[in-house]
Scaffold this motif. Sequence first.
Motif, PDB file in Angstrom:
ATOM      1  N   TYR A  63      -1.308   6.048 -39.802  1.00 39.82           N
ATOM      2  CA  TYR A  63      -1.134   7.205 -40.696  1.00 39.82           C
ATOM      3  C   TYR A  63      -0.480   7.511 -42.139  1.00 39.82           C
ATOM      4  O   TYR A  63      -0.610   8.439 -42.102  1.00 39.82           O
ATOM      5  CB  TYR A  63       0.040   7.794 -39.732  1.00 39.82           C
ATOM      6  CG  TYR A  63       0.199   8.267 -38.039  1.00 39.82           C
ATOM      7  CD1 TYR A  63      -1.882   8.994 -37.421  1.00 39.82           C
ATOM      8  CD2 TYR A  63       1.155   8.517 -37.143  1.00 39.82           C
ATOM      9  CE1 TYR A  63      -1.341   8.382 -36.609  1.00 39.82           C
ATOM     10  CE2 TYR A  63       1.197   8.926 -36.121  1.00 39.82           C
ATOM     11  CZ  TYR A  63      -0.198   8.709 -35.403  1.00 39.82           C
ATOM     12  OH  TYR A  63      -0.510  10.030 -34.381  1.00 39.82           O
ATOM     13  N   ALA A  64       0.338   6.341 -42.429  1.00 37.66           N
ATOM     14  CA  ALA A  64       0.941   6.270 -43.245  1.00 37.66           C
ATOM     15  C   ALA A  64      -0.048   6.161 -44.686  1.00 37.66           C
ATOM     16  O   ALA A  64      -1.138   4.953 -44.480  1.00 37.66           O
ATOM     17  CB  ALA A  64       1.726   4.566 -43.386  1.00 37.66           C
ATOM     18  N   GLU A  65       0.080   6.167 -45.357  1.00 41.35           N
ATOM     19  CA  GLU A  65       0.069   5.242 -46.898  1.00 41.35           C
ATOM     20  C   GLU A  65      -0.398   3.850 -47.338  1.00 41.35           C
ATOM     21  O   GLU A  65       0.139   3.379 -46.289  1.00 41.35           O
ATOM     22  CB  GLU A  65       0.391   6.403 -48.226  1.00 41.35           C
ATOM     23  CG  GLU A  65      -0.023   7.470 -47.982  1.00 41.35           C
ATOM     24  CD  GLU A  65      -1.775   7.963 -48.057  1.00 41.35           C
ATOM     25  OE1 GLU A  65      -2.298   7.774 -49.404  1.00 41.35           O
ATOM     26  OE2 GLU A  65      -1.894   8.682 -46.976  1.00 41.35           O
TER      27      GLU A  65
ATOM     28  N   GLY B   5      -2.337  15.677 -38.579  1.00 41.85           N
ATOM     29  CA  GLY B   5      -2.192  15.466 -39.942  1.00 41.85           C
ATOM     30  C   GLY B   5      -2.651  14.299 -40.240  1.00 41.85           C
ATOM     31  O   GLY B   5      -2.912  13.944 -41.807  1.00 41.85           O
ATOM     32  N   ALA B   6      -2.990  13.575 -39.712  1.00 41.19           N
ATOM     33  CA  ALA B   6      -3.425  11.780 -40.504  1.00 41.19           C
ATOM     34  C   ALA B   6      -4.060  10.699 -39.455  1.00 41.19           C
ATOM     35  O   ALA B   6      -3.997  11.699 -37.527  1.00 41.19           O
ATOM     36  CB  ALA B   6      -1.883  10.900 -40.498  1.00 41.19           C
TER      37      ALA B   6
ATOM     38  N   ASP C  20       4.707   8.047 -48.790  1.00 37.64           N
ATOM     39  CA  ASP C  20       4.970   9.348 -47.346  1.00 37.64           C
ATOM     40  C   ASP C  20       6.058   9.963 -47.211  1.00 37.64           C
ATOM     41  O   ASP C  20       6.724  10.396 -47.669  1.00 37.64           O
ATOM     42  CB  ASP C  20       4.499   8.542 -46.096  1.00 37.64           C
ATOM     43  CG  ASP C  20       3.065   8.711 -45.659  1.00 37.64           C
ATOM     44  OD1 ASP C  20       2.252   9.343 -45.576  1.00 37.64           O
ATOM     45  OD2 ASP C  20       2.150   6.999 -45.862  1.00 37.64           O
TER      46      ASP C  20
ATOM     47  N   LYS D 158      -6.410  11.283 -52.640  1.00 37.92           N
ATOM     48  CA  LYS D 158      -5.289  13.273 -52.643  1.00 37.92           C
ATOM     49  C   LYS D 158      -4.577  12.368 -53.937  1.00 37.92           C
ATOM     50  O   LYS D 158      -4.780  13.416 -54.970  1.00 37.92           O
ATOM     51  CB  LYS D 158      -4.415  13.956 -51.877  1.00 37.92           C
ATOM     52  CG  LYS D 158      -3.485  12.755 -51.037  1.00 37.92           C
ATOM     53  CD  LYS D 158      -4.890  12.369 -49.409  1.00 37.92           C
ATOM     54  CE  LYS D 158      -3.526  10.934 -48.894  1.00 37.92           C
ATOM     55  NZ  LYS D 158      -3.107  10.740 -47.860  1.00 37.92           N
TER      56      LYS D 158
ATOM     57  N   ASP E 110       3.227  11.967 -51.349  1.00 40.57           N
ATOM     58  CA  ASP E 110       2.041  12.255 -50.171  1.00 40.57           C
ATOM     59  C   ASP E 110       2.037  13.467 -50.380  1.00 40.57           C
ATOM     60  O   ASP E 110       0.882  14.194 -50.788  1.00 40.57           O
ATOM     61  CB  ASP E 110       1.560  11.261 -49.510  1.00 40.57           C
ATOM     62  CG  ASP E 110       0.233  11.852 -48.751  1.00 40.57           C
ATOM     63  OD1 ASP E 110      -0.455  11.117 -48.871  1.00 40.57           O
ATOM     64  OD2 ASP E 110       0.308  12.470 -47.888  1.00 40.57           O
TER      65      ASP E 110
ATOM     66  N   ILE F 114       2.946  18.923 -44.337  1.00 38.16           N
ATOM     67  CA  ILE F 114       1.545  18.078 -44.795  1.00 38.16           C
ATOM     68  C   ILE F 114       1.242  16.597 -45.260  1.00 38.16           C
ATOM     69  O   ILE F 114       1.015  16.059 -45.781  1.00 38.16           O
ATOM     70  CB  ILE F 114       1.284  19.408 -46.239  1.00 38.16           C
ATOM     71  CG1 ILE F 114       2.236  18.978 -47.528  1.00 38.16           C
ATOM     72  CG2 ILE F 114       0.621  20.401 -46.352  1.00 38.16           C
ATOM     73  CD1 ILE F 114       1.692  19.998 -48.213  1.00 38.16           C
ATOM     74  N   ASN F 115       2.523  15.745 -44.820  1.00 35.97           N
ATOM     75  CA  ASN F 115       2.755  14.453 -44.587  1.00 35.97           C
ATOM     76  C   ASN F 115       2.954  14.300 -43.140  1.00 35.97           C
ATOM     77  O   ASN F 115       4.831  14.190 -42.240  1.00 35.97           O
ATOM     78  CB  ASN F 115       3.746  13.870 -45.534  1.00 35.97           C
ATOM     79  CG  ASN F 115       3.209  12.319 -45.255  1.00 35.97           C
ATOM     80  OD1 ASN F 115       4.515  12.060 -44.654  1.00 35.97           O
ATOM     81  ND2 ASN F 115       2.493  11.400 -46.237  1.00 35.97           N
ATOM     82  N   GLY F 116       1.932  13.310 -42.244  1.00 39.37           N
ATOM     83  CA  GLY F 116       1.568  12.988 -41.331  1.00 39.37           C
ATOM     84  C   GLY F 116       3.044  12.552 -40.909  1.00 39.37           C
ATOM     85  O   GLY F 116       3.683  12.035 -39.722  1.00 39.37           O
ATOM     86  N   THR F 117       2.868  11.355 -41.312  1.00 36.39           N
ATOM     87  CA  THR F 117       3.861  10.402 -41.443  1.00 36.39           C
ATOM     88  C   THR F 117       5.265  10.490 -41.517  1.00 36.39           C
ATOM     89  O   THR F 117       5.791  10.653 -40.486  1.00 36.39           O
ATOM     90  CB  THR F 117       3.510   9.187 -42.522  1.00 36.39           C
ATOM     91  OG1 THR F 117       2.034   8.687 -42.445  1.00 36.39           O
ATOM     92  CG2 THR F 117       4.464   7.602 -42.477  1.00 36.39           C
TER      93      THR F 117
ATOM     94  N   LYS G 267      -0.682  16.869 -51.965  1.00 36.36           N
ATOM     95  CA  LYS G 267      -1.336  17.814 -51.756  1.00 36.36           C
ATOM     96  C   LYS G 267      -1.182  19.476 -52.187  1.00 36.36           C
ATOM     97  O   LYS G 267      -1.233  19.804 -51.712  1.00 36.36           O
ATOM     98  CB  LYS G 267      -1.554  17.394 -50.159  1.00 36.36           C
ATOM     99  CG  LYS G 267      -1.766  16.495 -49.443  1.00 36.36           C
ATOM    100  CD  LYS G 267      -1.181  15.743 -47.816  1.00 36.36           C
ATOM    101  CE  LYS G 267      -1.659  14.618 -47.078  1.00 36.36           C
ATOM    102  NZ  LYS G 267      -1.257  13.523 -46.418  1.00 36.36           N
TER     103      LYS G 267
END
Length: 444
Positions: free
Chosen positions: A186-188, A308-309, A194, A103, A199, A156-159, A203
């Motif tokens: 989960y994290a970038e 989401g992740a 995040d 993304k 992030d 829209i960020n799972g973390t 998105k």
Amino acid sequence: MSKSIKLAILGLGTVGTGVVNLINDNLDELKRRSGCDIMISMVGTRRQRDDIDPMITQSDDLMAIATSDDVDIVIEVIGGTTFAKDVITAAITHGKHVVTANKALLAEHGNEIFALAEQHKVHVAYEAAVAGGIPIIKVMREALAANKVNWLAGIINGTGNFIMTEMRDKGRPFADVLAEAQALGYAEADPTFDVEGIDAAHKLALLASIAFGIPLQFDKVYCEGIRDITLQDVNYAEELGYRIKHVGFAVRHQSDSGDDNDTANGIELRVHPTLIPEDKLLANVNGVKNAVLVDSHPLGQTLYYGDGAGAGATASAVMADVMDLVRVLCTNEKGHHVPHLAFVPEELSDTPILSAAQMTTGYYLRVHAHDNPGVLADITRILSEAGINIDAILQKPAHKAGQVPVIILTLPVVESQMNSAIAKIEALDTITDKVVRIRLDELA
Ligand code: HSE
């Protein structure tokens, strides 16, 4: 199977490994749905991996893989915006279709990358770039194609959502939960993306473009993260009937004035922590779950929800794009590429549909019995002899002519077993009425 489609996976981190596992687990389904043979021909990885099928070529020369004649579709899951951009550019110019979960790259350079893909008549697919496993790109581009989108709001960020949920539910410190989100994949790679909201902003830029038909404009997204949210704020908000969530908003404002300078005309793009009334659906999206609420005309509001992740969710989205491309590559002469029943007709299976007696659910039972000693013991004995596990039991005071209602919740059981247990219970002298049963299904 008519044709064989060769995949290259660039990067064997959380997502790349998830894709390999998904293909190993579901290969039969992938083939039956596409009518094609699908194989991983190459993987790009810095370190040789012993757990990869020896038939698959492993190499650290990702550029060579992306341009190899032995590859039809390049899956880019290395992340980052420099080498990933070069390697995707090379794949496109060599006529490869590309699937990416990147993304950051698309939000920042997507306009250029998509233009190049148009020029070379290849696809760059990116379902996995937004909201993990939720098929929101397909929904927005295809299922809602006839609608005008008014606004969308998404977790829209799972973390970030995982951190906020753990803080609220368990009072855990921010740093601990972030470390767990990293361990869970989960994290970038750089988790500040995040926690600072970057992030989510990447998105949102993608979602806004496909919602409103505008070029990607990541630099115009207002961005605040969750780092400054304290447990104290979470608790105060809770007392007032709100949850704090990190939400991305894309809102179209349109006035009828016809004045180009009218500030009421324009699109709002913002990601930030937000108080949401606790009875709203978005307020109840917890843990690593994401959700996107879309308001469009004439459909109205629709909500999309899921993981989401994480490896499985992201691999699912990557492979959805791969399947779209495989269907195009295999069947383009037929004019349409998605089979009417999702699987190619000759691959439809004759797996039997289970009869009602074979179905498995939990049950709520309401039994009316005479208020005699031993009644409850008789009922529980019958259930136990039938191998039915009681989850909860409640006996209410006698309400009419010495009858007591007994309420029983059971764990899942095959229906035929429950039928015979109920018949035995109803045959007891102490039972006054038919047993009332309602299925209890925790899948729903
Ligand atoms: N770091 C991202 C998240 C991964 O937590 O949502 C999925 O895009």
